[in-house]
Scaffold this motif. Structure first.
Motif: not given
Ligand SMILES: Nc1ncnc2c1ncn2[C@@H]1O[C@H](COP(=O)(O)OP(=O)(O)OP(=O)(O)O)[C@@H](O)[C@H]1O
Ligand SMILES: [Mg+2]
Length: 387
Positions: A23-32
């Motif tokens: 989930t965290n990687t996913q969130e970071q990706k969408s943030l980026l």
């Protein structure tokens, strides 16, 4: 493994599971991705701002410049480093410093500042003509936090207008003298034809007199329009009786509008204090319109009434009338009403503009009441001369 510090300072060991990690990687990706989008958008906006031919400047409410594009540099000569953090007053000529607070209060009261033509000064000290469009910059709460300004260099356009204006002024001036003498010769010959009861010559010369009188009036209007454009219209105030002016107007009306019944009342020996020649032009223009926009055989009534220190003058006709939408724009330069009924009536659309500007110089203004199909009344006041 991550250590989290609690509010009381104690540490807590927390083991992240694989789903949490995902989930965290996913969130970071969408943030980026969102950040990238914002960056792209702002780069695109910056490119648009920089490629614009107009100067685009932003400033805060204290008038301190916060951004400055390439065209601002080209037009005003200062680069961004020289201007960001500086006051906008650097660009405003000394005789126009009162413009800035006026613009700000207009924007604060919700009014737009669109194509406001003024002058600004460049780094080299050259005065240039600019057209300014200014909009408020608001924060998410709708509060104005700054202003964005688009400045277009209109120096060439103004020069071109000036050349046209000079041409009209010179041509009208040169035509005025010979035309006035032609009219005088016609009037002399007309008097002689009347004396010798030569009906044919009298008829021909009367028509020639009408046409030359029209031309003389037009030339006066052109000359005044160019004076007005150059800001050179000034008043030559004196005291004179209104009835004298009305008598002259009636004499002119006899020639120019023989098929209308024109009457005046109430304009007694009252003395007014104004520019005689210009007020006579106001009256001629109002009368010529009343006649031009009504049918032969109808009435035109001119009424004067004293009200304390001023006299009100009304021109009422039984003509085509004016739609409320047009009534608002009648006094603009070159404005003419467009409708089927008037398509063959010629004119320049400068008469009422001059009337309005001449009256403004006298501290007065022209108003209209009109009903389409029934007729119109144009009215204004002038100061009475008091000893
Ligand atoms: N008394 C009137 N009755 C009806 N319409 C009028 C009257 N006076 C003015 N108008 C309308 O207002 C417009 C503007 O009048 P204005 O006198 O400025 O220009 P014009 O008569 O068209 O041309 P000119 O410059 O030769 O006077 C006219 O085109 C006409 O449509
Ligand atoms: Mg007119």
């Amino acid at each position: 493994m991550h250590n989290f510090k609690a509010a009381d300072g104690s540490t807590n060991e927390h083991q992240l599971g694989s789903t949490e990690l995902d989930t965290n990687t996913q969130e970071q990706k969408s943030l980026l991705a969102a950040l990238q989008l914002v960056e792209e958008r702002s780069a695109m906006l910056a490119a648009i701002v920089d490629s614009s031919d107009d100067a685009i400047i932003s400033k805060n409410l204290k008038g301190i410049i916060t951004s400055w594009n390439l065209s601002a540099q080209r037009i005003f000569g200062y680069c961004a480093e020289e201007m960001i953090g500086e006051s906008i007053m650097k660009l405003i000529p000394k005789d126009r410093i009162e413009e800035e607070p006026k613009i700000l209060s207009m924007l604060k009261s919700g009014q737009r500042v669109d194509h406001f033509e003024t002058k600004r000064v460049t780094k080299q000290g050259r005065l240039i003509d600019v057209s300014l469009t200014i909009s408020p910059v608001k924060n998410v709460a709708g509060k104005i936090i700054g202003l964005s300004k688009i400045a277009r260099d209109i120096t060439d356009k103004k020069l071109e207008e000036q050349r046209k204006n000079d041409f009209i002024a010179i041509a009208s001036h040169e035509l005025k003298t010979p035309l006035t003498s032609v009219r005088s010769y016609i009037q002399l010959a007309l008097a002689q034809a009347r004396n010798s009861a030569d009906a044919f010559t009298e008829n021909i010369l009367s028509r020639a007199e009408v046409q030359t009188t029209r031309m003389v009036t037009m030339i006066h209007d052109f000359l005044d329009l160019s004076r007005l454009e150059d800001g050179k219209m000034s008043l030559n105030l004196s005291r004179f009786t209104l009835v004298q002016l009305m008598d002259d107007l009636m004499a002119e009306a006899k020639i120019l509008a023989p098929d209308h019944t024109i009457t005046y009342q109430g304009c007694t020996n009252l003395e007014i204090y104004a520019d005689r020649e210009k007020i006579s032009q106001v009256l001629s223009n109002l009368l010529s319109n009343a006649v031009k926009y009504s049918l032969a055989g109808t009435f035109v009534r001119i009424e004067c009434a004293r009200k304390k220190d001023s006299v009100s003058i009304n021109f009422t006709d039984q003509g085509v009338g004016i739609d409320p939408i047009d009534q608002r724009r009648l006094f603009e330069r070159f404005y003419r009403v467009k409708n089927e009924q008037l398509k063959n009536v010629s004119g320049f659309g400068i008469g009422l503009h001059l009337v309005s500007e001449i009256l403004k110089l006298h501290g007065s203004d022209i108003k209209v009441k009109s009903e389409p199909g029934k007729g119109s009344t144009f009215y204004f006041t002038l100061p009475v001369y008091i000893d």
